[in-house]
Write an enzyme that holds these catalytic residues in place. Sequence first.
Site, PDB file in Angstrom:
ATOM      1  N   LYS A 176      12.209   8.452   3.481  1.00  0.00           N
ATOM      2  CA  LYS A 176      12.119   7.012   3.789  1.00  0.00           C
ATOM      3  C   LYS A 176      11.468   6.300   2.613  1.00  0.00           C
ATOM      4  O   LYS A 176      10.262   6.389   2.404  1.00  0.00           O
ATOM      5  CB  LYS A 176      11.306   6.746   5.066  1.00  0.00           C
ATOM      6  N   GLU A 250      -1.155  12.195   0.770  1.00  0.00           N
ATOM      7  CA  GLU A 250      -1.791  11.665  -0.454  1.00  0.00           C
ATOM      8  C   GLU A 250      -2.122  10.215  -0.152  1.00  0.00           C
ATOM      9  O   GLU A 250      -1.219   9.377  -0.078  1.00  0.00           O
ATOM     10  CB  GLU A 250      -0.811  11.734  -1.631  1.00  0.00           C
ATOM     11  N   CYS A 285      -2.610   4.946  -7.805  1.00  0.00           N
ATOM     12  CA  CYS A 285      -3.600   5.484  -6.856  1.00  0.00           C
ATOM     13  C   CYS A 285      -4.841   5.952  -7.584  1.00  0.00           C
ATOM     14  O   CYS A 285      -5.942   5.812  -7.071  1.00  0.00           O
ATOM     15  CB  CYS A 285      -2.986   6.614  -6.051  1.00  0.00           C
ATOM     16  N   GLU A 386     -10.432  -0.480  -1.610  1.00  0.00           N
ATOM     17  CA  GLU A 386      -9.439  -0.208  -2.657  1.00  0.00           C
ATOM     18  C   GLU A 386      -8.708  -1.515  -2.953  1.00  0.00           C
ATOM     19  O   GLU A 386      -7.913  -1.985  -2.142  1.00  0.00           O
ATOM     20  CB  GLU A 386      -8.440   0.837  -2.160  1.00  0.00           C
TER      21      GLU A 386
HETATM   22  P1  NAD Z   1       1.723   2.066   2.902  1.00  0.00           P
HETATM   23  O1  NAD Z   1       0.887   3.062   3.618  1.00  0.00           O
HETATM   24  O2  NAD Z   1       1.695   0.668   3.369  1.00  0.00           O
HETATM   25  O3  NAD Z   1       3.264   2.487   2.958  1.00  0.00           O
HETATM   26  C1  NAD Z   1       3.721   3.728   2.469  1.00  0.00           C
HETATM   27  C2  NAD Z   1       4.989   4.118   3.197  1.00  0.00           C
HETATM   28  O4  NAD Z   1       4.680   4.356   4.566  1.00  0.00           O
HETATM   29  C3  NAD Z   1       6.088   3.054   3.181  1.00  0.00           C
HETATM   30  O5  NAD Z   1       7.337   3.703   3.048  1.00  0.00           O
HETATM   31  C4  NAD Z   1       5.952   2.429   4.561  1.00  0.00           C
HETATM   32  O6  NAD Z   1       7.157   1.870   5.026  1.00  0.00           O
HETATM   33  C5  NAD Z   1       5.571   3.635   5.395  1.00  0.00           C
HETATM   34  N1  NAD Z   1       4.862   3.318   6.646  1.00  0.00           N
HETATM   35  C6  NAD Z   1       4.106   2.216   6.919  1.00  0.00           C
HETATM   36  N2  NAD Z   1       3.629   2.293   8.182  1.00  0.00           N
HETATM   37  C7  NAD Z   1       4.063   3.471   8.702  1.00  0.00           C
HETATM   38  C8  NAD Z   1       3.873   4.125   9.948  1.00  0.00           C
HETATM   39  N3  NAD Z   1       3.149   3.583  10.930  1.00  0.00           N
HETATM   40  N4  NAD Z   1       4.437   5.348  10.140  1.00  0.00           N
HETATM   41  C9  NAD Z   1       5.154   5.930   9.143  1.00  0.00           C
HETATM   42  N5  NAD Z   1       5.392   5.341   7.943  1.00  0.00           N
HETATM   43  C10 NAD Z   1       4.848   4.122   7.726  1.00  0.00           C
HETATM   44  O7  NAD Z   1       1.326   2.199   1.362  1.00  0.00           O
HETATM   45  P2  NAD Z   1       1.887   1.353   0.142  1.00  0.00           P
HETATM   46  O8  NAD Z   1       1.336  -0.029   0.264  1.00  0.00           O
HETATM   47  O9  NAD Z   1       3.357   1.548   0.019  1.00  0.00           O
HETATM   48  O10 NAD Z   1       1.209   2.101  -1.116  1.00  0.00           O
HETATM   49  C11 NAD Z   1      -0.060   1.780  -1.586  1.00  0.00           C
HETATM   50  C12 NAD Z   1      -1.071   2.797  -1.082  1.00  0.00           C
HETATM   51  O11 NAD Z   1      -0.641   4.100  -1.407  1.00  0.00           O
HETATM   52  C13 NAD Z   1      -2.433   2.656  -1.738  1.00  0.00           C
HETATM   53  O12 NAD Z   1      -3.431   2.841  -0.759  1.00  0.00           O
HETATM   54  C14 NAD Z   1      -2.478   3.805  -2.743  1.00  0.00           C
HETATM   55  O13 NAD Z   1      -3.753   4.268  -3.079  1.00  0.00           O
HETATM   56  C15 NAD Z   1      -1.705   4.842  -2.001  1.00  0.00           C
HETATM   57  N6  NAD Z   1      -1.186   5.841  -2.928  1.00  0.00           N
HETATM   58  C16 NAD Z   1      -1.761   7.082  -2.957  1.00  0.00           C
HETATM   59  C17 NAD Z   1      -1.312   8.033  -3.859  1.00  0.00           C
HETATM   60  C18 NAD Z   1      -1.927   9.414  -3.942  1.00  0.00           C
HETATM   61  O14 NAD Z   1      -1.406  10.251  -4.655  1.00  0.00           O
HETATM   62  N7  NAD Z   1      -3.014   9.680  -3.241  1.00  0.00           N
HETATM   63  C19 NAD Z   1      -0.261   7.721  -4.723  1.00  0.00           C
HETATM   64  C20 NAD Z   1       0.298   6.449  -4.665  1.00  0.00           C
HETATM   65  C21 NAD Z   1      -0.162   5.518  -3.757  1.00  0.00           C
END
Ligand code: NAD
Length: 495
Positions: A176, A250, A285, A386
């Site tokens: 997804k 992650e 991240c 963050e």
């Molecule tokens: P997000 O959690 O909003 O969304 C990530 C994904 O999850 C998207 O595809 C979204 O559609 C999906 N999603 C949202 N709600 C969901 C639910 N209830 N159930 C299942 N899937 C759902 O994150 P984002 O805004 O896309 O990314 C930014 C965040 O990601 C920041 O917090 C960043 O630190 C983190 N991040 C972490 C790493 C790591 O390696 N630790 C790497 C990149 C980004």
Amino acid sequence: MRSAHEICAHSLIEDRVPAAGRYEPVRNPADRGQVVGHVALAEPDVVDLAVAAALRAAPGWGRRTANERADFLRTAAKLLEADDDARARLLTREHGKVIWESRLDIAGAATILRYYAEFADRLDAEVDHVNKLGTARIRRRPVGVTAVVVPWNYPVYLAFLMLVPALLAGNPVVVKPSEVVPLALTDVLTTLAEALPPGVVTVVQGEGATVGARLTAHPDVRAVLFTGSTATGRSIIAGSAGTVKRLGLELGGNDPAIVLDTAVVDDTMAHELVRGVYTSSGQVCYNVKRIYVHQDRYDELVEAFTAAAGQLVVGDGLSPDSHIGPVTTPAQRRKVQSLVTAARADGASVVEAGKVATGTCWDRGLFVRPTIVTGVSPDARLVQEEQFGPAVPILPFATDDEAVRMANDTEYGLAASVWSADADHADAVARRIEAGSVFVNAHRLGCSDLAMPFGGVKQSGLGRRHGYEAVEECTDLQTIAHITSPAALPGPART
Ligand code: NAD
């Protein structure tokens, strides 16, 4: 690649494109008036179709040897290398990041495919354990249908870090993409899916709360690999609890950089730290999110850092002059601005640095200048949350103990850095930081190479990406014990 007017991220199941519920425009963050393409958001029942296709593919894919699967991965890598640059430009237009970063993101797909293909022999090797009962054979088997849920910040690289180890391990995957930046990733996944047997890679487009939640709670999904925010990670843990899924998460980070009294503060160091903070407009991240500086070096560090940040050029990611692009979403910009406004209202000093690239439509894009905040309380939201954007607080400390305490005073534990000319001093402090990775004298994209286990402690995640560990996490160990001497089992010889 499709031509610009046809660009649309659809769901993809075997060779079919299922009906979409709604088409949403994907806008260019450098000029929100430009529609780059559309995403075909599906209804949640698309998940059932995708999981059913993955279940059909599972036995055939899982029965192949890892070496056979690796051959598919290498073929996909070759196909993906062919069309890199057009995809990189598309990614910059939908995400905003500068073009060299988009090239890195897109090229990650082939690099990761080739990297993991090399682990096939190790995965195919089974271990014999001989004891007085006979011989036990210990092997790794696939976990089953694996959901891969992708964030918007490094969509291709991060998707492939999750899905390639799962594929090598013999699992079909349902991906997804983020609904925010879906276009380039979907194009790459379409090529990948075509290089693999039907159903091994399927794609569902949709909103997180509906399609994402349905996928990660689906009873036939055995494992979820997720990269994204801690809040979503918690919701996935809750949704998957009913069917006890394997989870690799992650999550968010609030990385501290600690500049010790033994650091050399000069122009080179300041530029390196600036890159750690502002690369990708702060939307990586493991960007530096907070800087703690020994009080004896504080003034010189703030001065050198502000001067280095002042040289950054902000603009359209396609412009060769730009060092950083816009932030990716209006919500992201509002969040960064609100954290800075709150700090300013509490008495902090705010400097907005940097220059603007020629030809930038500043008012039409989601641009934010590199921002430096001093005189801020350790409890300020800008320090505690963050920010995921180009604004950084710089705080002084008096002793190493105080620096370690402030660095660890967070629910997050993704990465950190320690800056010092004395390697032993840096190492001693690094060992006290609660983080999955600690870098010394640099802290930015690329510091964690593919072979270095990467992941968070505390609420920054579960499990590790990179290296063979990531493959192992996509398998279950199975022991097949051939008992040739049952008389050696405990208890009386006969009952
Ligand atoms: P997000 O959690 O909003 O969304 C990530 C994904 O999850 C998207 O595809 C979204 O559609 C999906 N999603 C949202 N709600 C969901 C639910 N209830 N159930 C299942 N899937 C759902 O994150 P984002 O805004 O896309 O990314 C930014 C965040 O990601 C920041 O917090 C960043 O630190 C983190 N991040 C972490 C790493 C790591 O390696 N630790 C790497 C990149 C980004």
